[in-house]
Scaffold this motif. Sequence first.
Motif, PDB file in Angstrom:
ATOM      1  N   THR A  47      78.642  46.297  47.498  1.00 54.62           N
ATOM      2  CA  THR A  47      78.009  46.607  48.754  1.00 54.62           C
ATOM      3  C   THR A  47      77.553  45.362  49.346  1.00 54.62           C
ATOM      4  O   THR A  47      77.562  45.195  50.670  1.00 54.62           O
ATOM      5  N   TYR A  48      76.935  44.355  48.513  1.00 52.66           N
ATOM      6  CA  TYR A  48      76.538  42.858  48.947  1.00 52.66           C
ATOM      7  C   TYR A  48      77.662  42.260  49.493  1.00 52.66           C
ATOM      8  O   TYR A  48      77.599  41.521  50.493  1.00 52.66           O
ATOM      9  N   ALA A  49      78.912  42.245  48.793  1.00 50.21           N
ATOM     10  CA  ALA A  49      80.234  41.488  49.063  1.00 50.21           C
ATOM     11  C   ALA A  49      80.340  41.924  50.521  1.00 50.21           C
ATOM     12  O   ALA A  49      80.866  41.258  51.482  1.00 50.21           O
ATOM     13  N   GLN A  50      80.516  43.460  50.738  1.00 44.29           N
ATOM     14  CA  GLN A  50      80.929  43.803  52.233  1.00 44.29           C
ATOM     15  C   GLN A  50      79.864  43.475  53.188  1.00 44.29           C
ATOM     16  O   GLN A  50      80.300  43.160  54.343  1.00 44.29           O
ATOM     17  N   ARG A  51      78.635  43.532  53.067  1.00 38.80           N
ATOM     18  CA  ARG A  51      77.838  43.213  53.889  1.00 38.80           C
ATOM     19  C   ARG A  51      77.785  41.743  54.216  1.00 38.80           C
ATOM     20  O   ARG A  51      77.726  41.297  55.484  1.00 38.80           O
ATOM     21  N   ASP A  52      77.945  41.010  53.169  1.00 35.11           N
ATOM     22  CA  ASP A  52      78.309  39.245  53.529  1.00 35.11           C
ATOM     23  C   ASP A  52      79.646  39.040  54.346  1.00 35.11           C
ATOM     24  O   ASP A  52      79.745  38.243  55.186  1.00 35.11           O
ATOM     25  N   LEU A  53      80.659  39.805  53.918  1.00 35.15           N
ATOM     26  CA  LEU A  53      81.910  39.505  54.684  1.00 35.15           C
ATOM     27  C   LEU A  53      81.971  40.075  56.022  1.00 35.15           C
ATOM     28  O   LEU A  53      82.360  39.385  56.964  1.00 35.15           O
ATOM     29  N   LYS A  54      80.934  41.134  56.313  1.00 35.84           N
ATOM     30  CA  LYS A  54      80.840  41.515  57.718  1.00 35.84           C
ATOM     31  C   LYS A  54      80.007  40.519  58.649  1.00 35.84           C
ATOM     32  O   LYS A  54      80.251  40.320  59.813  1.00 35.84           O
ATOM     33  N   LYS A  55      79.114  39.952  57.932  1.00 38.52           N
ATOM     34  CA  LYS A  55      78.521  38.841  58.590  1.00 38.52           C
ATOM     35  C   LYS A  55      79.498  37.739  58.944  1.00 38.52           C
ATOM     36  O   LYS A  55      79.123  37.089  60.024  1.00 38.52           O
ATOM     37  N   GLY A  56      80.183  37.561  58.130  1.00 40.41           N
ATOM     38  CA  GLY A  56      81.128  36.312  58.340  1.00 40.41           C
ATOM     39  C   GLY A  56      82.065  36.783  59.315  1.00 40.41           C
ATOM     40  O   GLY A  56      82.559  35.992  60.182  1.00 40.41           O
ATOM     41  N   ASN A  65      82.289  27.113  63.973  1.00 39.33           N
ATOM     42  CA  ASN A  65      82.789  27.975  62.776  1.00 39.33           C
ATOM     43  C   ASN A  65      84.438  27.819  62.748  1.00 39.33           C
ATOM     44  O   ASN A  65      84.701  29.163  62.450  1.00 39.33           O
TER      45      ASN A  65
END
Length: 108
Positions: A47-56, A65
């Motif tokens: 869940t955390y990885a998906q959230r951070d990837l979507k932020k990226g 960037n």
Amino acid sequence: VGLLGCVGAIKENKCLLLSFFILLSLIFLLELICVILFFAYTDQIDTYAQRDLKKGLHLYGTNGNIGLTNAWSIIQTDFRCCGVLNYTDWFEVYNATRVPDFCCRSEE
């Protein structure tokens, strides 16, 4: 740690060898604990990885960037994927039903 073991073996010093064994055992135990925790919390990590990837993903193509933009392009081209979960992740980024060019690939 390796140096401690080598010196202990060369000098045949039991104290150094015991210290080496204890440190090596502690490192192994810590690695084992990390593996157990990883499998126990796989869902949260995902869940955390998906959230951070979507932020990226939302930073794709923005000023300052270029590295992130290039990384997204290269990864998705090499792995032949589009978005974090699927191509609809890009709809949120562009506020439209379009995707970057690397998402449009021909079947070979």
